[in-house]
Enzyme design. Structure first.
Site, short mmCIF file in Angstrom:
data_model
loop_
_atom_site.label_atom_id
_atom_site.label_comp_id
_atom_site.label_asym_id
_atom_site.label_seq_id
_atom_site.Cartn_x
_atom_site.Cartn_y
_atom_site.Cartn_z
N LYS A 5 -5.66 2.70 0.60
CA LYS A 5 -5.47 1.50 -0.21
C LYS A 5 -4.25 0.72 0.29
O LYS A 5 -3.45 1.24 1.07
CB LYS A 5 -5.29 1.87 -1.68
CG LYS A 5 -4.03 2.68 -1.97
CD LYS A 5 -3.89 2.98 -3.44
CE LYS A 5 -2.62 3.79 -3.71
NZ LYS A 5 -2.37 3.99 -5.15
N ARG A 49 -2.98 5.75 -18.09
CA ARG A 49 -3.25 4.55 -17.31
C ARG A 49 -4.76 4.38 -17.30
O ARG A 49 -5.39 4.31 -18.35
CB ARG A 49 -2.65 4.72 -15.90
CG ARG A 49 -2.29 3.45 -15.19
CD ARG A 49 -1.51 3.72 -13.93
NE ARG A 49 -2.24 4.53 -12.96
CZ ARG A 49 -1.78 4.88 -11.76
NH1 ARG A 49 -0.58 4.49 -11.39
NH2 ARG A 49 -2.51 5.63 -10.96
N TYR A 53 24.50 -15.50 1.80
CA TYR A 53 24.56 -16.16 0.51
C TYR A 53 25.55 -15.48 -0.45
O TYR A 53 25.60 -14.26 -0.54
CB TYR A 53 23.18 -16.19 -0.15
CG TYR A 53 22.19 -17.10 0.53
CD1 TYR A 53 22.45 -18.46 0.67
CD2 TYR A 53 20.99 -16.60 1.02
CE1 TYR A 53 21.53 -19.30 1.29
CE2 TYR A 53 20.06 -17.43 1.63
CZ TYR A 53 20.34 -18.78 1.77
OH TYR A 53 19.43 -19.60 2.38
N MET A 80 15.57 -14.61 2.89
CA MET A 80 14.12 -14.59 2.99
C MET A 80 13.63 -14.18 4.38
O MET A 80 12.64 -13.45 4.50
CB MET A 80 13.54 -15.97 2.63
CG MET A 80 12.02 -16.03 2.71
SD MET A 80 11.33 -17.62 2.21
CE MET A 80 11.53 -17.50 0.42
#
Length: 385
Positions: A42, A141, A275, A323
């Protein structure tokens, strides 16, 4: 400069299929001969590439494949993997049950709405659907609660009698298998055994019964039943530090994440880096730019902590991960643009590991590899057995 000209210039994830085959064989050796092994692919094979990893796992001894979404399972079929059972377990109302039936998928059913939809699809296609009934044994779940289990089993048997479905499996999932000795592990196995007995007494004759994930495959033999579902361990990563390291478990990490430094420059003491200027250089130093960021899956929570091997030394991320890029402080080392940086790979090669990044980001190793994005090319090694 970059030592391997065939490697992508900016960055790449090297996927060692030889290591994956080794891991599958190692896991097979830890389970009884009659127990089958499902290779869980998956999330695009936990970020490693579902189709390539599925094929490698099958060569090494896996006999089932597992995915979460139907589209993941259908991708395997479209790639020509047609003669292997594939279990797909995360269905939503309106999903393509008809295509799943046509593709011969084993489709997980946890509630009456799902049974109704798969039966309707069987009528429309004129073919019998392969279904596995999932029990909620305590994870809370997906899966059918014990109180609703008799009705689901009974209605599924009626549908089987009508030729609409074939019940191929009974299964569940463990909540705390990554914590060896946790009392819920024994409780869940006992509940599962009881729910299997109820279903079999009602007339279900499953091909497989399974509850074990990677952690249980490694530590909980009483949970193995007919099949174990190996995900993270197949990719050479320990499910949990409490179970042991990859090396202690005899596993080899399959993915190595590498990049080429895009810029190297001198900066004075007292200079801010990235940043927010959370990192201020203490003295004159050399900093290097790694052209990977959180858009590529590098966790921003590892800012200031994530380890990177550059040259002969492991450095830490300097300042905030952005990013598309982040910086490392190289100290006095004079490296050239294009020098190789290894974010994670194998401990025995002196490289940081995906587990190191998980700890730096306060997360789990599953997230580190599965989130590496599509901007990072996958480069496959040792493709042939």
């Amino acid at each position: 400069m970059t030592t391997d000209p065939s490697f992508p210039h900016r960055a790449g994830a090297e996927i060692d299929l030889g290591a994956l085959r080794h891991n599958v064989r190692t896991l097979r050796a830890r389970i009884a001969p009659h127990v089958r092994l499902m290779a869980v692919v998956k999330a695009d094979g936990y970020g490693h590439g579902a189709v390539r990893c599925a094929r490698a796992a099958l060569v090494a001894g896996a006999s089932w494949l597992g995915t979460a979404t139907p589209h993941e399972a259908l991708e395997l079929r479209a790639a020509g993997i047609s003669d292997v059972p594939v279990l797909c377990w995360l269905w939503s109302p309106g999903d393509p049950w008809d295509r799943g039936i046509e593709a011969g998928l084993d489709m997980s059913v946890s509630d009456m709405w799902a049974l109704d939809e798969v039966c309707a699809a069987a009528r429309s296609t004129g073919k019998t659907a392969r279904i596995q009934l999932k029990a909620d044994t305590g994870l809370g779940r997906n899966g059918c609660q014990p109180a609703r289990w008799p009705r689901l089993v009974g209605e599924a048997l009626k549908a089987q009698g009508d030729g609409l479905v074939r019940i191929t499996g009974l299964w569940s999932h463990l909540a705390c298998a990554d914590v060896p000795g946790h009392p819920s592990n024994t409780t869940q196995v006992d509940v599962f055994r009881s729910m299997v007995e109820q279903a079999e007494e009602a007339g279900v004759e499953p091909e497989v019964r399974h509850i074990a994930n990677s952690s249980a495959a490694l530590t909980l033999p009483e949970a193995h039943f007919d099949l174990v579902r190996t995900g993270i361990a197949m990719y050479g990563l320990s499910p949990s530090p409490g179970i042991g390291t990859s090396a202690q478990l005899g596993l080899r990490p399959v993915m190595s994440l590498k990049a080429s430094m895009a810029l190297v420059k001198h900066v004075p003491g007292g200079h801010g880096v990235s940043y927010g200027q959370h990192h201020i250089t203490e003295n004159q130093t050399v900093i290097g730019l790694i052209p990977l960021g959180y858009a590529d899956g590098i966790p921003r929570h590892a800012s200031g902590r994530g380890p990177v091997l550059v040259g002969d030394h492991i450095r830490q991320v300097a300042g905030q991960i952005a990013m598309d890029q982040f910086m490392v402080d190289l100290g006095g080392d004079e490296l050239e643009p294009g020098a190789r940086a290894v974010l994670f790979g194998r401990e025995n090669r002196g490289e940081p590991t995906a587990q190191d990044w998980a700890e730096a980001a306060d997360t789990i190793v599953y997230e580190i590899v599965s989130r590496i994005g599509t901007r990072v090319p996958r480069v496959y090694a040792n493709d042939r057995p």
